[in-house]
Scaffold this motif. Structure first.
Motif, PDB file in Angstrom:
ATOM      1  N   ASN A   4       0.791  -1.222   0.000  1.00 40.12           N
ATOM      2  CA  ASN A   4       0.000   0.000   0.000  1.00 40.12           C
ATOM      3  C   ASN A   4       0.821   1.269   0.000  1.00 40.12           C
ATOM      4  O   ASN A   4       0.348   2.289  -0.438  1.00 40.12           O
ATOM      5  N   SER A  78      -3.658  -6.501  -1.632  1.00 39.82           N
ATOM      6  CA  SER A  78      -2.760  -5.398  -1.973  1.00 39.82           C
ATOM      7  C   SER A  78      -3.371  -4.514  -3.055  1.00 39.82           C
ATOM      8  O   SER A  78      -3.274  -3.283  -3.002  1.00 39.82           O
ATOM      9  N   GLU A  79      -4.005  -5.155  -4.039  1.00 38.21           N
ATOM     10  CA  GLU A  79      -4.632  -4.391  -5.120  1.00 38.21           C
ATOM     11  C   GLU A  79      -5.744  -3.495  -4.575  1.00 38.21           C
ATOM     12  O   GLU A  79      -5.879  -2.339  -4.985  1.00 38.21           O
ATOM     13  N   ARG A  82      -4.265  -0.444  -2.731  1.00 40.06           N
ATOM     14  CA  ARG A  82      -3.716   0.573  -3.635  1.00 40.06           C
ATOM     15  C   ARG A  82      -4.779   1.494  -4.218  1.00 40.06           C
ATOM     16  O   ARG A  82      -4.458   2.537  -4.791  1.00 40.06           O
ATOM     17  N   PRO A  87      -2.880   6.767   0.901  1.00 42.14           N
ATOM     18  CA  PRO A  87      -2.377   5.445   1.276  1.00 42.14           C
ATOM     19  C   PRO A  87      -2.614   5.133   2.752  1.00 42.14           C
ATOM     20  O   PRO A  87      -2.627   6.022   3.607  1.00 42.14           O
TER      21      PRO A  87
END
Length: 276
Positions: A4, A78-79, A82, A87
């Motif tokens: 991230n 994780s996707e 993001r 963040p």
């Protein structure tokens, strides 16, 4: 490294450590479902995504409530992280939903995924049914709740916000396309209720049933399931207003509660209470 935001360079790590010393940790919640995953972060909101939006390797990363592909699950989570415009920093206070009656290996796999993506300073787990009750504003008193997801159905009896008895089956709304029926889902939940009526928690369950049954998860979007349950159990079925995100919202509230715990203000300390 956590996908991230954080760089692995020594200077960046020193800067992040310095900021963490003066910046309160971020409250985060995570729900890893068999058909969808969700992230909630304070002041950033909620982001959810179906498994099919993940990389191909993560398409079947969670089956029947258990992580079967840790790397794929890390990639998918994780996707999602993001996608936040702001963040999510490492070192947050994170509450993760877990299926009721989850085993130690399931919890360990979840911990690996969450540590890899968010690197939280504190991670606590909360049963999905308990989180859904909190997110629906129904955790007070004695409550009978059913969480019917895509591949897992859970039934639990809560007292003062804590699970005192539960049952679980590996069948959900995703199985309707494979020949299962809403009547079958209802029969399984009714069987679980009858099991609890024959157990030591029967007096509390009797009290809870006067209040009705709270239905959350994808199953709450099927009116025929509510009707079948109401007919078989002869009680009111209350469908949560946001059934698919009730657990994630409740986990977020639990994370915010952890942040208010007085011992968190002292470095290196962890609360002894909190979600369980």
């Amino acid at each position: 490294m956590p996908a991230n935001l954080v760089s692995s360079r020594p200077a960046a790590r020193n800067r992040d450590a310095a900021l963490a010393a003066v910046t309160p940790p971020t409250a985060i919640a995570v729900d890893l479902g068999s058909s969808a995953i969700g992230v909630w972060a304070a002041h950033r909101g909620t982001i959810t995504g179906p498994c099919r939006d993940a990389p191909a390797s993560a398409g079947a990363s969670v089956r029947r409530g258990s992580i079967v592909d840790v790397d794929g699950c890390i990639a998918q989570l994780s996707e999602l992280a993001r996608r936040y415009a702001e963040p999510v920093p490492a070192g947050g206070v994170l509450v993760a939903c877990r299926p009721v009656l989850a085993g130690a290996s399931d919890q360990a796999a979840m911990r690996r995924v969450i540590d890899a993506v968010f690197a939280p300073s504190l991670l606590q787990f909360i049963d999905t049914v308990r989180a859904a009750a909190i997110g629906s504003g129904a955790a007070a008193g004695t409550l009978l709740i059913a969480d019917v997801g895509a591949q897992v159905s859970e039934l639990a009896l809560l007292k003062d916000g804590h699970v005192i008895a539960a049952r679980r089956s590996d069948l959900g709304t995703g199985d309707l396309a494979l020949g299962a029926t809403t009547d079958l889902l209802s029969e399984i939940l009714v069987r679980h209720v009858n099991d609890l009526l024959d157990s030591a928690v029967a007096p509390d369950l009797t009290v809870a049933m006067t209040r009705g049954l709270l239905l959350v998860g994808d199953g709450a979007s099927y009116p025929e399931l509510s009707l079948a349950l109401s007919t078989a159990l002869r009680l009111r079925i209350h469908r949560a207003s946001a059934p698919r995100t009730a657990a994630l919202n409740g986990a977020g509230l639990a994370a915010m509660s952890l942040l208010r715990h007085p011992r968190l203000s002292r470095p290196g300390s962890e609360p002894t209470g909190g979600p369980r």
